[in-house]
Design an enzyme around this catalytic site. Structure first.
Site, PDB file in Angstrom:
ATOM      1  N   CYS A   1      -2.219   9.079   2.757  1.00  0.00           N
ATOM      2  CA  CYS A   1      -1.815   8.561   1.441  1.00  0.00           C
ATOM      3  C   CYS A   1      -2.838   8.918   0.377  1.00  0.00           C
ATOM      4  O   CYS A   1      -2.500   9.130  -0.776  1.00  0.00           O
ATOM      5  CB  CYS A   1      -1.644   7.055   1.517  1.00  0.00           C
ATOM      6  SG  CYS A   1      -3.079   6.254   2.240  1.00  0.00           S
TER       7      CYS A   1
ATOM      8  N   GLU B   1       0.887  -1.173   0.000  1.00  0.00           N
ATOM      9  CA  GLU B   1       0.000   0.000   0.000  1.00  0.00           C
ATOM     10  C   GLU B   1       0.916   1.210   0.000  1.00  0.00           C
ATOM     11  O   GLU B   1       1.553   1.508   1.013  1.00  0.00           O
ATOM     12  CB  GLU B   1      -0.876   0.015   1.269  1.00  0.00           C
ATOM     13  CG  GLU B   1      -1.780  -1.184   1.432  1.00  0.00           C
ATOM     14  CD  GLU B   1      -3.022  -1.130   0.548  1.00  0.00           C
ATOM     15  OE1 GLU B   1      -3.211  -0.121  -0.168  1.00  0.00           O
ATOM     16  OE2 GLU B   1      -3.778  -2.102   0.561  1.00  0.00           O
TER      17      GLU B   1
ATOM     18  N   GLU C   1       4.260  13.241  -4.686  1.00  0.00           N
ATOM     19  CA  GLU C   1       3.566  13.203  -3.400  1.00  0.00           C
ATOM     20  C   GLU C   1       4.315  14.090  -2.397  1.00  0.00           C
ATOM     21  O   GLU C   1       5.490  13.866  -2.129  1.00  0.00           O
ATOM     22  CB  GLU C   1       3.516  11.772  -2.873  1.00  0.00           C
ATOM     23  CG  GLU C   1       2.682  11.650  -1.619  1.00  0.00           C
ATOM     24  CD  GLU C   1       2.688  10.247  -1.038  1.00  0.00           C
ATOM     25  OE1 GLU C   1       3.774   9.654  -0.911  1.00  0.00           O
ATOM     26  OE2 GLU C   1       1.610   9.752  -0.685  1.00  0.00           O
TER      27      GLU C   1
END
Ligand code: NAP
Ligand code: MG
Length: 500
Positions: free
Chosen positions: A312, A278, A409
């Site tokens: 996330c 993940e 990110e």
């Protein structure tokens, strides 16, 4: 709004909104931490006991809101990892794989109940160690963690019904590695399905947020779980790597950055270990002109600023249909003026502390990159505490697809805004990143929602809401956001092998 790339001066926030803000200054409302008992030093939780690390090394975990040391934490070396894996193997072979599924369920229910009983303590420790607002840890992290254990306890004795005709079996020992943004919740996401499916566990929390996982170890001991079924080892990246590379692990479950995910994927290639990853995300939140604008603005604010953008699936890219862009941006700015940045333990706080100095530096670096790339930066006038790691919520206007702040990110409270005209255009733009974890769509039209949910390359698409979690829903990514699903029925599968 000005066309992309032009430098028209953006509007100042509404004067009325500023007046409103000064009219309603909240008095501080800090949650007490007096009831929380933290030891000055924590050891490794191996085979149901607190074990000193063989090399005698320790590191410190700090409160990012005031930089004070909270406790010294054992640094697990390779030999300690080996002790933990051996304990998990023995527990698997001698007890956990032998007891009935119904008995397993009872232990898992007990863990869920104990988390509920100690919810306040866990919420405060989560905020102390990680910097997230108490509102988030109290209302989201801790209840969801308990719910995960409840949910998977329910599956433990129903695996044959979950996978009819497939004869599911446990794998053995699961090595689990988690990040710092949801320390307790990620531990629950990992441990609950592993136990329900009959596996034993060695879990490594992140270096900056080990405390709630260690408190969970205390709680697991109180729940009477057989020794060695859950082992919790603390340390840095090298500890995680030692766990990944241990030959007696059957499954690796990893949540963290794409960078480390790739290293792990290489390390397990050809070993026969099962793996779920993940990883990171760069989610698109899309507002159409027919959306309920106030609700959408609140959803965007919630999606990127609450929890400091340390999510996330944070909605870090906003796409607004051109006809409503001016209105949305004005409302976003107004709302940002009312956000409270500060003490994570204060119940009024919207944005707490950035998790570590390194992370704050990374975010600051991206703010510079955004400005240098030619985007226009906007931050509200709010004050931030002098001590601790804090960052103002930040908007970037006039961004384009090629900007690094749009592609990479940041993992902070930073939102990059673009406009679009057509559905096709926004689908193409939204899918144009290496990631594919989540997305949000705001529109009045059900048909548009269905059209986008099938075309957006994201594991989760929220419609007219954002960042909503439930143990029954699978969660996971596309592309560089990883593979495998956690949560729901899907979350059982990675911990099982099937005969048929
Ligand atoms: P990270 O640096 O990848 O670390 C994650 C975990 O891996 C930590 O426990 C870390 O230990 C450990 N680790 C570091 N190097 C390792 C190695 N070579 N081998 C094995 N383990 C290693 O990520 P992070 O900065 O903690 O977390 C932020 C990232 O997590 C973001 O990219 C975010 O998107 C992602 N995330 C994804 C999800 C999801 O469900 N997809 C959920 C939450 C977060 P140390 O902490 O000691 O370095
Ligand atoms: Mg800490």
């Amino acid at each position: 709004m000005a066309k992309q790339g032009s430098k028209k001066k953006t509007e100042k926030p509404d004067a009325a909104a500023l007046d409103f803000r000064s009219m309603f200054q909240y008095a501080p409302a800090p949650e007490s931490s007096a009831h929380v008992q933290l030891a000055s030093q924590y050891e490794l939780f191996i085979n149901g006991k607190w074990e000193k690390p063989l090399k005698g090394e320790y590191f410190e975990t700090r409160n990012p809101a005031n930089e004070q040391v909270l406790a010294r934490i054992a640094m697990a070396g390779k030999e300690d990892v080996d002790r933990a894996v051996t304990a998990a193997r023995n527990a698997y072979e001698q007890t956990w794989s032998k007891i009935s599924a119904k008995e397993r369920a009872k232990y898992i229910y007990r863990i869920a109940r104990l988390i509920q009983e100690r919810a306040r303590e866990f919420a405060v420790i989560e905020s102390l160690d990680g910097g997230k607002p108490i509102r988030e840890s109290r209302d989201m992290d801790v209840p969801l963690a308990a719910n995960h254990f409840f949910y998977y306890a329910g599956w433990a004795d129903k695996l044959d019904y979950a996978f009819p005709g497939k004869k599911p079996h446990s794998l053995g020992v699961a090595g689990q590695i988690i990040p710092w943004n949801f320390p307790l919740l990620m531990a629950a996401w990992k441990i609950a399905p592993a136990l329900a499916t009959g596996n034993t566990v060695v879990l490594k929390p992140a270096e900056t947020t080990p405390l709630t996982a260690l408190k969970l170890a205390e709680l697991i001991k109180d729940a009477g779980l057989p020794d060695g079924v859950v082992n919790i080892i603390t340390g840095a990246g090298a500890t995680g790597a030692a766990l990944v590379n241990h030959p007696d692990i059957n499954k690796i479950a990893f949540t963290g950055s794409t960078e480390v995910g790739k290293i792990i994927q290489k390390a397990v290639a050809g070993t026969g270990k099962k793996i779920t990853l993940e990883l990171g995300g760069k989610a698109a939140n899309i507002i159409f002109e027919d959306a309920p604008i106030d609700q959408a603005v609140e959803g965007v604010i919630n999606g990127i600023f609450f929890n400091q953008g340390h999510v996330c699936c944070a909605g870090s890219r906003l796409f607004v249909q051109e006809s409503v862009a001016d209105k949305v941006i004005r409302k976003l700015k107004d709302r940002m003026e009312s956000l409270i940045v500060g003490d994570p333990l204060d119940k009024n706080t919207d944005i707490g502390a950035i998790n570590s100095k390194e992370q704050l530096n990374k975010i600051k670096q991206y703010l510079k990159i955004g400005v240098n790339e030619g985007a226009e930066m906007y931050q509200p006038a709010c004050a931030i505490p002098a001590k601790g790691f804090f960052c103002k919520p930040t908007l970037f206007l006039h961004t384009s697809q090629s900007h690094r702040i749009v592609q990479e990110e940041i993992f902070g409270p930073v939102l990059a805004i673009q406009t679009f005209r057509t559905v096709e255009e926004v689908i193409e733009k939204a899918n144009n990143t290496p990631y594919g974890l989540s997305a949000g769509v705001w529109t009045d039209k059900g048909s548009k929602i269905f059209n986008l949910t099938t075309k957006l390359k994201a594991g989760v698409v929220w419609a007219n809401t954002y960042n909503k979690f439930d143990p029954t829903s699978p969660f996971g990514g596309y592309k560089e956001s990883g593979y495998g699903r956690e949560g729901g029925l899907h979350g059982l599968q990675p911990y099982l092998k099937f005969e048929a």
